[in-house]
Design a protein around this motif. Structure first.
Motif, short mmCIF file in Angstrom:
data_model
loop_
_atom_site.label_atom_id
_atom_site.label_comp_id
_atom_site.label_asym_id
_atom_site.label_seq_id
_atom_site.Cartn_x
_atom_site.Cartn_y
_atom_site.Cartn_z
N ARG A 54 43.98 30.61 44.88
CA ARG A 54 44.26 31.95 44.37
C ARG A 54 45.27 31.94 43.23
O ARG A 54 45.40 32.93 42.50
CB ARG A 54 44.83 32.82 45.49
CG ARG A 54 43.80 33.34 46.46
CD ARG A 54 43.25 34.68 46.01
NE ARG A 54 42.32 35.23 46.98
CZ ARG A 54 41.88 36.47 46.95
NH1 ARG A 54 42.30 37.30 46.00
NH2 ARG A 54 41.01 36.90 47.85
N SER A 57 44.45 33.24 39.55
CA SER A 57 44.27 34.70 39.42
C SER A 57 45.62 35.41 39.47
O SER A 57 45.84 36.38 38.73
CB SER A 57 43.33 35.24 40.50
OG SER A 57 43.90 35.12 41.79
N TYR A 58 46.53 34.96 40.33
CA TYR A 58 47.86 35.57 40.37
C TYR A 58 48.60 35.36 39.05
O TYR A 58 49.24 36.28 38.52
CB TYR A 58 48.69 34.94 41.50
CG TYR A 58 48.23 35.24 42.90
CD1 TYR A 58 47.50 36.39 43.21
CD2 TYR A 58 48.53 34.38 43.96
CE1 TYR A 58 47.09 36.66 44.51
CE2 TYR A 58 48.14 34.64 45.26
CZ TYR A 58 47.40 35.78 45.53
OH TYR A 58 47.00 36.04 46.81
N ARG A 61 47.62 37.53 36.17
CA ARG A 61 48.24 38.85 36.26
C ARG A 61 49.70 38.81 35.80
O ARG A 61 50.18 39.75 35.17
CB ARG A 61 48.14 39.38 37.69
CG ARG A 61 46.70 39.62 38.14
CD ARG A 61 46.62 40.15 39.57
NE ARG A 61 47.26 41.44 39.69
CZ ARG A 61 46.75 42.59 39.27
NH1 ARG A 61 45.57 42.61 38.67
NH2 ARG A 61 47.42 43.72 39.42
N TYR A 193 33.86 34.95 46.09
CA TYR A 193 34.51 34.29 44.95
C TYR A 193 34.53 32.77 45.15
O TYR A 193 34.33 32.01 44.19
CB TYR A 193 35.95 34.81 44.78
CG TYR A 193 36.04 36.16 44.12
CD1 TYR A 193 35.79 36.31 42.76
CD2 TYR A 193 36.37 37.30 44.85
CE1 TYR A 193 35.89 37.54 42.14
CE2 TYR A 193 36.46 38.54 44.24
CZ TYR A 193 36.22 38.66 42.89
OH TYR A 193 36.31 39.89 42.28
N ARG A 197 32.85 29.97 42.70
CA ARG A 197 33.59 28.82 42.15
C ARG A 197 32.91 27.51 42.47
O ARG A 197 32.92 26.58 41.67
CB ARG A 197 35.02 28.79 42.70
CG ARG A 197 35.96 29.83 42.19
CD ARG A 197 37.40 29.48 42.52
NE ARG A 197 37.62 29.19 43.92
CZ ARG A 197 37.95 30.09 44.83
NH1 ARG A 197 38.08 31.35 44.50
NH2 ARG A 197 38.16 29.72 46.09
N TYR A 261 41.68 40.16 40.79
CA TYR A 261 41.16 39.35 39.69
C TYR A 261 41.08 40.14 38.39
O TYR A 261 40.57 39.63 37.39
CB TYR A 261 39.77 38.79 40.06
CG TYR A 261 39.81 37.78 41.18
CD1 TYR A 261 40.07 36.43 40.92
CD2 TYR A 261 39.64 38.16 42.50
CE1 TYR A 261 40.12 35.50 41.94
CE2 TYR A 261 39.69 37.24 43.53
CZ TYR A 261 39.93 35.91 43.24
OH TYR A 261 39.99 34.99 44.27
N ASP A 262 41.56 41.38 38.39
CA ASP A 262 41.56 42.23 37.20
C ASP A 262 42.98 42.28 36.64
O ASP A 262 43.85 42.92 37.24
CB ASP A 262 41.08 43.63 37.57
CG ASP A 262 41.18 44.62 36.40
OD1 ASP A 262 41.53 44.19 35.29
OD2 ASP A 262 40.91 45.82 36.63
N PRO A 263 43.24 41.61 35.53
CA PRO A 263 44.61 41.55 35.00
C PRO A 263 44.95 42.69 34.05
O PRO A 263 45.85 42.57 33.22
CB PRO A 263 44.61 40.21 34.26
CG PRO A 263 43.22 40.08 33.73
CD PRO A 263 42.32 40.73 34.76
#
Length: 358
Positions: A54, A57-58, A61, A193, A197, A261-263
Motif C-alpha cells: 500500500r 498509494s499512500y 497522496r 487491486y 497488480r 488511490y485517488d491523490p
C-alpha cells in the motif's frame, strides 16, 4: 501463482524498509515505525491487500499534498468515557491508534471507553487495532467508513464503502483470542487491486463491470461496483458503518470519502472505536474460561462433509502469521519494483528480498 515466482521479505527487513521510506517522505520516526508495524502486521496475517504494498498509494497522496505526513492528531474529551480525535488529515494509523489508546485507558477506570475520529485517512487492516486493545486486555469494536464501492441493495451506483467491521475479545487459557475483521462485500476491494497488480483474474461473484455484468477482470471490476455479501444484509452493514463512522464523527459520508488511490483531494475518513473491560460482569478468570468453552464448542462441533477442521474467527490468520514469521512475507516482482521505485526517489536502501529457492 507458483511459489517459485514469489519473492520473500523478512518481518524485520519489511519493517525497517517501510519505516525508512515513510521517514524519508516527511513522517516522524515514531509515526513511521507505527505505520510500518501496522502494515507488516497485515502482511504477516496474510492480508496482503493492506500490507506494505500500500505504501506507493499512500506516498502518492503525500506528494500531492492531500495527506499530511507531519500532522498531529488532537484529542478532545466529550465526556469522561467519550473522546473525539481530529486527525487533521494525518495517517489514519496514527489517529486511530491515539483513539484506541485513549479508549483503553478510560476503560481501565470506567469499564468502557469510546472514541470517534474525524478528518482521517485509510488505516489499513482493522485487526491491528483490535490487537492493540487485546494487548491491553480489552474487548473492542472497530468501525470505519471508506470510499464508495458498493451499491445499496437495489441500486447500481457506487455509494457505500467496503467498510470493515472488526471486533475482538481475549481468548481462554488454551485458546486464541477472538478476532473478527470482515468487509460487508463478498470480497475486500483491496483484493481486486492486488489481482490487478499481479495480473490475476477474480472470481465472477465479486463485482460487476460498468455495464452491470459480472466480470473476472479486475480492471473492469474497478470501473464497476463491488457486490455486497448476502445481498441486502451486506448493504445494510455498509450503511451502518457510514452512520457510526461518518455521520456521527463529522467526517465525509454518503459516498463523500475519497478513494485512497485517488491523490486529488483529502480522504476525510471517519472511524468509531470502543474498548471494554472483559471482567465487567464477572471475574476475568470466569470470562476466559467461558471463552475457552466457546472456542472448544466452535472448533469441536460436528463437521459438514468434506471439512477437515473448523477454525475460530481470526485463527486462520494467526496460523498464517506463525508461518510467515518463519518463512517471510511473499511478494511478487511488480510489488517489489513499485516499492523499490519509491525508495529510489528518496535515496532509501532497497527492500531486501530472497527467492523461494534461497
Amino acid at each position: 501463482m507458483a511459489d517459485s515466482a514469489r519473492l520473500y521479505a523478512s518481518e524485520a527487513d519489511a519493517h525497517t524498509f517501510a519505516t525508512n521510506l515513510l521517514a524519508a517522505n516527511g513522517v516522524s520516526q515514531q509515526d513511521a515505525s507505527l505505520i510500518a508495524k501496522c502494515l507488516v502486521a497485515a502482511d504477516l496475517r496474510g492480508i496482503d491487500t493492506h500490507g506494505i504494498s500500500r505504501l506507493p498509494s499512500y506516498l502518492a497522496r503525500v506528494r500531492q499534498g492531500v495527506l499530511d505526513p507531519k500532522a498531529r492528531p488532537t484529542l478532545t474529551e466529550a465526556t469522561p468515557v467519550v473522546a473525539q480525535v481530529d486527525a487533521h488529515n494525518s495517517f489514519g494509523f496514527v489517529a486511530s491508534s491515539m483513539a484506541m489508546s485513549h479508549a483503553c485507558k478510560v476503560a481501565q477506570t470506567y469499564g468502557i471507553g469510546m472514541a470517534s475520529v474525524k478528518h482521517s485517512n485509510h488505516f489499513g487492516m482493522s485487526a491491528w487495532l483490535v490487537q492493540q486493545a487485546l494487548d491491553e486486555g480489552m474487548m473492542s469494536l472497530v468501525f470505519t467508513n471508506s470510499s464508495p464501492a458498493l451499491p445499496v441493495w437495489g441500486g447500481r451506483e457506487k455509494l457505500m464503502g467496503v467498510s470493515p467491521i472488526a471486533c475482538g475479545a481475549p481468548g481462554g487459557p488454551s485458546s486464541p483470542p477472538f478476532i473478527l475483521d470482515m468487509a460487508p462485500s463478498v470480497a475486500a476491494r483491496g483484493k481486486i487491486y492486488k489481482a490487478l497488480r499481479r495480473g490475476e483474474q477474480i472470481p465472477e461473484d465479486w463485482a460487476l463491470d460498468a455495464e452491470g455484468e459480472r466480470t473476472t477482470d479486475p480492471a473492469a471490476a474497478l470501473q464497476g461496483v463491488m457486490l455486497p455479501m448476502g445481498g441486502p444484509k451486506g448493504s445494510a452493514l455498509a450503511v451502518m458503518m457510514d452512520v457510526f463512522s461518518g455521520v456521527l464523527s463529522g467526517s465525509a459520508f454518503a459516498g463523500g470519502v475519497t478513494n485512497p488511490y485517488d491523490p486529488s483531494k483529502p480522504a476525510n475518513v471517519g472511524h468509531f472505536i470502543v474498548a471494554m473491560k472483559p471482567d465487567l460482569f464477572m471475574g476475568l478468570d470466569d470470562f476466559k474460561e467461558r471463552m475457552e468453552v466457546l472456542y472448544q464448542k466452535v472448533v469441536g462441533c460436528e463437521k459438514m462433509a468434506g471439512v477437515e477442521r473448523i477454525y475460530f474467527p481470526g485463527e486462520l490468520e494467526q496460523i498464517e502469521e506463525v508461518k510467515r514469521r518463519r518463512e517471510g512475507i511473499p511478494l511478487v516482482q511488480a510489488e517489489v519494483d513499485a516499492l523499490n521505485g519509491e525508495a529510489a526517489k528518496v535515496g532509501v536502501e532497497l527492500l531486501k528480498t530472497r527467492s523461494a529457492s534461497q
